[in-house]
Structures are given as structure tokens and as C-alpha cells.
Write an enzyme that holds these catalytic residues in place. Structure first.
Site: not given
Ligand SMILES: NC(=O)c1ccc[n+]([C@@H]2O[C@H](COP(=O)([O-])OP(=O)(O)OC[C@H]3O[C@@H](n4cnc5c(N)ncnc54)[C@H](O)[C@@H]3O)[C@@H](O)[C@H]2O)c1
Length: 248
Positions: A59, A139, A152, A156
Site C-alpha cells: 500500500d 496527468s 484529483y 496531480k
Molecule cells: N486511465 C486514465 O485515464 C489516466 C489518465 C491520466 C492519469 N492516469 C494516472 O495513471 C496512473 C495509473 O492509472 P490506471 O488508469 O492505469 O489505473 P488502474 O486502476 O488500471 O491501475 C491502478 C493500479 O494501482 C493500484 N493501486 C491503487 N491504490 C494503490 C495503493 N494504495 N498502493 C499500491 N497500489 C495501488 C491498483 O490496485 C491498480 O492495480 C494513476 O496514477 C492515474 O491517476 C490515468
């Protein structure tokens, strides 16, 4: 094999962008710890990727858990070359004054405090060795925020400033710190940003992306690989938009 012989930790590595970064780093020769709060998913992902992939339940918002990850890394790899702070969460689209305190704390702890905790755990050894690359997955939300994702977005923005201040402080020690700023991407998290996954909502999001598609884990993986490789040895403190032109 741009990362041959390197070691890496990718937080949130069991899903979405993180899993894409893990696959790319492995294909470029690195050994990679898949560090995720979902320990089962980390194990399942690692099992499909061969012996250079190592699962670790963590975590990232919890100091004791991050220290346990650091100990596991030392045992498995000896030293860490690349740290990717990718794990992140959001609150659902909500007027800013209605977001619950629990959701606010969760977003701050996972998206922001984690960067401090991992820095505390890994930066001393990187400084001592005079080498290391840190990548923060921020992001476009931190650059060009949308309404109703206020806290959120702000987390970022904080991450982008943290990237720059870490970069300038750690540069004399040979440690580079960069960020990528993804636009909305095809991952399980996308639905949480949209609120509801409907064709209308998808069209609304897509209309703001000049290249006309959502981003993918491969897009983030390619940018992450470059920034964490020696090819980017003169690049630090940047927040690279991987956004199909969204922030223009
Ligand atoms: N998907 C999008 O549209 C998008 C856009 C901009 C930025 N992001 C950023 O990209 C990153 C990855 O996002 P994603 O879309 O792949 O999300 P996702 O939900 O597919 O993956 C996130 C992963 O993080 C893990 N996680 C969550 N809380 C956690 C914790 N406390 N400790 C350890 N692991 C933890 C989850 O179990 C999951 O496997 C994030 O930081 C998100 O803010 C995503």
C-alpha cells in the site's frame, strides 16, 4: 534492450498503465518489481511475465508497507535504478464541496503522500550511488483540469511540482526525476473519471483529444521507457504530455 541490467519498481503495476510499463521494461531487459495493493493481481501478472518479474503487495500510502517493499527490493535486486510512482486513485466526478473527507484523504494519500514515502525509502541509496531515475505518473488533469474532478486534479498538479522540485534538488546527486502526463486512457480507471461509461460520455472525452483516440498503456510505456533510460540522461524535471494534443 535499453534497460538491460537495470532494476525497477512500478507501483500500481498490476493494472492499466502500470502493467504496460512493466511489460515494456521487461522487454527492454530490466528486472521489475510489480508493486500493487492488489497482491493477487500482482502475482497473476508476474506469473505470465517470466522470472524477471517479481510481485510485491504494497500500500503506497502506508509508511510501514513502503518500507517492507524497500526491504523486499534490497533482498531481490540489491539496488534500485528506476522507481515509477504510478499507483493512483480518483474520487468520482462530484462538485468539489461534496467530495467526502474520506475520499479526499484517500486521493491525497495514494497520489501524493506515496511520492514522499517512496522518496524517503529509495532516494538515500540513489544519492549515495550518484545514480537513479524516478518517474511520476501525473496527468493532464494537473495541467488542464476538468470540472468535478477537483481534488484529483489538484493532486496531480502537486505531483508535477513535486517532480520539478525533486529534480532540481537531486540533480547534483545524479538522480533524475521526471513525470508523464497521460490523457484519458483505456484502463479500468477510465470509468471513474467519466462517471458513467456511455458512448455519449466517451464522445465527450474524445472530442477534447486532437489525435482522436484514448491513450493506451503502450503509449505510457514507451514514454516511461525513454525517460527512465540512459537515452534521457540530459532530461530531468520535465512533465511530458502523452496526450494526443489535449493540452495544446
Ligand atoms: N486511465 C486514465 O485515464 C489516466 C489518465 C491520466 C492519469 N492516469 C494516472 O495513471 C496512473 C495509473 O492509472 P490506471 O488508469 O492505469 O489505473 P488502474 O486502476 O488500471 O491501475 C491502478 C493500479 O494501482 C493500484 N493501486 C491503487 N491504490 C494503490 C495503493 N494504495 N498502493 C499500491 N497500489 C495501488 C491498483 O490496485 C491498480 O492495480 C494513476 O496514477 C492515474 O491517476 C490515468
Amino acid at each position: 534492450m535499453r534497460l538491460e541490467g537495470k532494476t525497477a519498481i512500478v507501483t500500481g503495476g498490476a493494472s492499466g498503465f502500470g502493467a504496460g510499463i512493466v511489460r515494456k521494461f521487461l522487454s527492454e531487459g530490466a528486472r521489475v518489481m510489480i508493486a500493487d495493493i492488489n497482491g493477487d493481481a500482482a502475482q497473476e501478472t508476474a506469473a505470465t511475465l517470466g522470472p524477471r518479474a517479481l510481485p510485491q503487495q504494497v500500500d503506497v500510502s502506508d509508511a510501514i508497507s513502503v518500507q517492507a517493499m524497500a526491504n523486499a527490493m534490497t533482498e531481490a535486486f540489491g539496488q534500485l535504478d528506476i522507481l515509477v510512482n504510478n499507483a493512483g486513485v480518483t474520487h468520482l466526478p462530484t462538485p468539489l464541496e461534496d467530495v467526502t473527507e474520506d475520499d479526499f484523504d484517500r486521493v491525497c494519500n495514494v497520489n501524493m503522500k506515496s511520492v514522499y514515502l517512496t522518496a524517503r525509502a529509495f532516494v538515500p541509496a540513489m544519492k549515495a550511488r550518484g545514480a537513479g531515475a524516478i518517474l511520476n505518473v501525473a496527468s493532464t488533469a494537473g495541467l488542464s483540469p476538468r470540472p468535478d474532478l477537483n481534488w484529483y486534479n489538484a493532486s496531480k498538479g502537486w505531483m508535477i511540482t513535486a517532480t520539478k522540485t525533486m529534480a532540481v534538488e537531486l540533480a547534483p546527486s545524479g538522480v533524475r526525476v521526471n513525470a508523464i502526463c497521460p490523457v484519458a486512457g483505456e484502463t479500468p480507471l477510465l470509468k471513474s473519471f467519466m462517471g458513467e461509461d456511455t458512448p455519449e460520455m466517451r464522445a465527450k472525452f474524445l472530442s477534447t483529444i486532437p489525435l482522436g483516440r484514448f491513450s493506451t498503456p503502450e503509449d505510457m510505456a514507451n514514454a516511461a521507457c525513454f525517460l527512465c533510460s540512459d537515452e534521457a540522461s540530459m532530461i530531468t524535471g520535465t512533465a511530458l504530455e502523452v496526450d494526443g494534443g489535449r493540452c495544446i
